[in-house]
Design a protein around this motif. Sequence first.
Motif, PDB file in Angstrom:
ATOM      1  N   ASN A  90      37.202  35.657  44.837  1.00  0.00           N
ATOM      2  CA  ASN A  90      37.091  36.529  43.658  1.00  0.00           C
ATOM      3  C   ASN A  90      35.736  37.225  43.618  1.00  0.00           C
ATOM      4  O   ASN A  90      35.634  38.422  43.322  1.00  0.00           O
ATOM      5  N   GLN A  91      34.682  36.421  43.938  1.00  0.00           N
ATOM      6  CA  GLN A  91      33.341  37.012  43.924  1.00  0.00           C
ATOM      7  C   GLN A  91      33.195  38.055  45.028  1.00  0.00           C
ATOM      8  O   GLN A  91      32.587  39.114  44.832  1.00  0.00           O
ATOM      9  N   GLU A  92      33.734  37.749  46.211  1.00  0.00           N
ATOM     10  CA  GLU A  92      33.657  38.702  47.310  1.00  0.00           C
ATOM     11  C   GLU A  92      34.409  39.995  46.991  1.00  0.00           C
ATOM     12  O   GLU A  92      34.037  41.074  47.456  1.00  0.00           O
ATOM     13  N   ALA A  93      35.461  39.880  46.156  1.00  0.00           N
ATOM     14  CA  ALA A  93      36.237  41.066  45.765  1.00  0.00           C
ATOM     15  C   ALA A  93      35.582  41.818  44.612  1.00  0.00           C
ATOM     16  O   ALA A  93      36.081  42.869  44.190  1.00  0.00           O
ATOM     17  N   GLY A  94      34.473  41.286  44.072  1.00  0.00           N
ATOM     18  CA  GLY A  94      33.775  41.942  42.976  1.00  0.00           C
ATOM     19  C   GLY A  94      34.424  41.731  41.628  1.00  0.00           C
ATOM     20  O   GLY A  94      34.117  42.470  40.667  1.00  0.00           O
ATOM     21  N   MET A  95      35.289  40.767  41.487  1.00  0.00           N
ATOM     22  CA  MET A  95      35.964  40.517  40.225  1.00  0.00           C
ATOM     23  C   MET A  95      35.011  39.848  39.239  1.00  0.00           C
ATOM     24  O   MET A  95      34.226  38.985  39.607  1.00  0.00           O
ATOM     25  N   LYS A  96      35.090  40.291  37.980  1.00  0.00           N
ATOM     26  CA  LYS A  96      34.300  39.690  36.914  1.00  0.00           C
ATOM     27  C   LYS A  96      35.148  38.702  36.138  1.00  0.00           C
ATOM     28  O   LYS A  96      36.356  38.875  36.005  1.00  0.00           O
ATOM     29  N   THR A  97      34.456  37.672  35.600  1.00  0.00           N
ATOM     30  CA  THR A  97      35.170  36.718  34.744  1.00  0.00           C
ATOM     31  C   THR A  97      35.361  37.336  33.374  1.00  0.00           C
ATOM     32  O   THR A  97      34.730  38.353  33.018  1.00  0.00           O
ATOM     33  N   TRP A  98      36.233  36.727  32.579  1.00  0.00           N
ATOM     34  CA  TRP A  98      36.481  37.238  31.229  1.00  0.00           C
ATOM     35  C   TRP A  98      35.198  37.203  30.426  1.00  0.00           C
ATOM     36  O   TRP A  98      34.896  38.133  29.679  1.00  0.00           O
ATOM     37  N   LEU A  99      34.413  36.137  30.594  1.00  0.00           N
ATOM     38  CA  LEU A  99      33.183  35.996  29.819  1.00  0.00           C
ATOM     39  C   LEU A  99      32.166  37.064  30.211  1.00  0.00           C
ATOM     40  O   LEU A  99      31.450  37.595  29.349  1.00  0.00           O
ATOM     41  N   GLU A 100      32.122  37.382  31.506  1.00  0.00           N
ATOM     42  CA  GLU A 100      31.200  38.430  31.947  1.00  0.00           C
ATOM     43  C   GLU A 100      31.611  39.792  31.393  1.00  0.00           C
ATOM     44  O   GLU A 100      30.763  40.645  31.094  1.00  0.00           O
ATOM     45  N   SER A 101      32.882  39.994  31.205  1.00  0.00           N
ATOM     46  CA  SER A 101      33.361  41.277  30.680  1.00  0.00           C
ATOM     47  C   SER A 101      33.258  41.340  29.152  1.00  0.00           C
ATOM     48  O   SER A 101      33.260  42.422  28.572  1.00  0.00           O
ATOM     49  N   ASP A 103      29.924  39.418  24.215  1.00  0.00           N
ATOM     50  CA  ASP A 103      29.698  39.273  22.779  1.00  0.00           C
ATOM     51  C   ASP A 103      30.587  38.201  22.155  1.00  0.00           C
ATOM     52  O   ASP A 103      30.369  37.784  21.026  1.00  0.00           O
ATOM     53  N   VAL A 104      31.573  37.756  22.928  1.00  0.00           N
ATOM     54  CA  VAL A 104      32.457  36.702  22.410  1.00  0.00           C
ATOM     55  C   VAL A 104      32.090  35.407  23.130  1.00  0.00           C
ATOM     56  O   VAL A 104      32.607  35.095  24.192  1.00  0.00           O
TER      57      VAL A 104
END
Length: 829
Positions: A641-652, A655-656
């Motif tokens: 996931n990291q190699e594909a550049g995907m962000k986690t929900w929390l990173e996106s 503010d929540v």
Amino acid sequence: MNNRNFRRLLTLAFAITVSATASASAVKQTKGDFEDKFRQMEEILPTPNVYRAATGEPGEKYWQQKVDYKIKVKLNEEKRRLDATQNITYKNNSPHTLKYLWMQLEQNKYHDDSIAEAGTAFAGIGRRGPATSAGGNGKPARLSLGELRRQQFLADNELGYDVLAVRNSKDRPLKITVVGTNLRIDLDRPLKPGKTVEFEMDFGFNIVEEDAVSARAGYEHFPDDAREGGNDIFLLAQWFPRLHAFTDYEGWHNKEFIGRGEFTLEFGDYEVEITVPADHIVSSTGVLDNPRDVLTSTQRKRLEEAKNAKRPVFVVTAEEALENEKEGTTKSKTWRFEAENVRDFAWASSRKFMWDAKGYDQGGKDQPFVMAMSFYPKEGGDLWKKYSTEAIVHTMEVYSRFSFDYPYPTAQSVNGPVGGMEYPMITFNGPRTKLQDDGSRTYTQAEKRFLIGVVIHEIGHIYFPMVVNSDERQWTWMDEGLNSFLDAVACREWDPTIPWGVEPRYITSYMKSNVQVPIMTQSDSVLRLGPNAYSKPAAALNILREVVLGRELFDYAFKEYSQRWKYKRPTPSDFFRTMEEASGVDLDWFWTGWFYTTDHVDISVDGVYKLRMDTKNPDIDMARMRDIENDKPQALFLKKNQEAGMKTWLESNPDVSDFYDENDRFTVTNKERNKYNSFLKGLKPWEKRVFERAVAEDKNYYVIEFNNLGGLVMPILLQLEYADGTKEDRYIPAEIWRRSPKHVKKLVVTDKEKELVGVVVDPTWDTADVNNENNMYPRRIIPSRVEAYKSKRSATGASRDIMQDIKTKLKTDEDKDKKKKESESETEA
């Protein structure tokens, strides 16, 4: 420190940051299968008594019989036959009244209805003599030419005693009963304790051809000698009817002789007159009593010179022996020998013998001077000239350190058809040189090593069992095993680069095989005599000396055993008890495992856990736990996931978030800090000192997990390898297995800077561990080899090209000679 406080301290101090759970490979203890590997042997050994003490030494009323022999024997060279008369004096030192005597008739072994012949299975394991194979699975059964030769010799010759008569001191016949290889003599009046009986025997038999029947004695024929009809070497042993032993622990030892279990005999004095062809040279048990009658003045002078020679002196030279081979004679000479306090008598005779001698001044009060001598034909060559007599002297030097001074006036090595056999003062040894086409004689490195080894081994037998008189018929290991242990010491002191074959590493394949029986098995029932009676007990004693007891304790105890039982008759229990009593070490676990079971050594190291002392300070310990968690491998899907550049929900959606997004499960609270402070206040002063020191030192704690896969408990020779490149050897005694014989763990504590990177069990292969690959942690890639090959079709059945092969010309001896001459011409060119 009492147990209660000690347990409390452990509870406080050894909280760990890594959970050291048992590995999947651990051998789990189940209900009811516990086996006490340290059970005391007093439950199975004979009860001590007035004859044999609990200390392993002869008891206050120990006794043994005495038998003296006066023998007149004549060798008929042409008929290859012995005829003799012997006068026997038997002293009953036992507390029992004897109505009859039992004697040994080993020559009767060759009767076709003897137990040895009639009871021999076709092929099969442990068969002594020429090879056979049972076949099966479409393969034919096989009889070697050697086996066919043996059968034909037994069929063509009348063997066994064909003259046998017994008379009392008044020249009246005594009733005798032959039972196979045993003879019962019914006395005309009972022999009471302390009394003596004297009787006379006539006996005669045809001598076997040793090469044909695979015997312990016999003749060897040399048809190519210059003398018309050739010459023979005669080795005579088990030749005269001898008294069976009568002992406190078995009574009459009249177990049938069937070939493998050797002999147990009584000590006595011998006077023997040996009449042979006048040109023969005789080697014999005892001391030559009439040298002027049988030796020339030159030979007597040479024998005298040999006493102080640095190297062997020839009494009969090679040139003289070769000249002697050519003639033969119808005249005879009688050689007279005397031997005191020996348990047997053997001799050898041939006109082929050269004879060398060298004096050995061993000092001491019992037998300060010994004459070492060798007798051998031209076939022995330089191999025997260089090494036989020197090996005799070397043996005495080494064995005397471990036991007692060599007790007899002569020690002899004789070359003949017997590969290796021992008797008082005389041994039969087999290796020879090879005659080459150019007339020279050469020998291989293996033959050199064999000669040195067999001479040392057989001369060593003059100590065990010719003096320490164990029962070879019952327990082969008591002489072969002990002697193999000592001959290995002597051989390695001769040349340590030679693989003598009794090191623990050399018996591992046998130790894990399915053809084992316990060492404590009667000799004739052993499946594989070599490893069972020689190598395994020798390796066991080597381990006992080098690993378990150490040299100082072992050597003292072994010498005590040797001297206690010099000229006496020990049993296994006497050996076991003496070694324990003199060393001061409980060895019951060792004797039980090595001698009474077929367990083997296979100690596997299956896990090493690194532990760290908890400080109890949450600010320190929680941080350490977080570091451990972060050191775990990242899951593959997260990595991708990291190699594909995907962000986690929390990173996106930053503010929540809440408290737990900022604090992990290792976050320290004041509640935990208060608990830590309360813990410190609750410690007693000594507990606080101990705890704070342990935390300050911050040592490495390793738990190493061992599994006993072979069943034989042994000390663990542990080698620790550290990150700084150093190694440390540690010894863990066998007692670690006492309460858990299958699976144990060991705590190893090292200084902080000594980080463990590897563990090896038995790194120098000193405990006969059958699998060295599981002795390493972490495991290694196992080195081996691969070889490319081209497959070949079998030369049987459909693969035979008979149409082509039938065209092949039949080769003759003339063809071979022509090819040889052509080859020689090419070489000259």
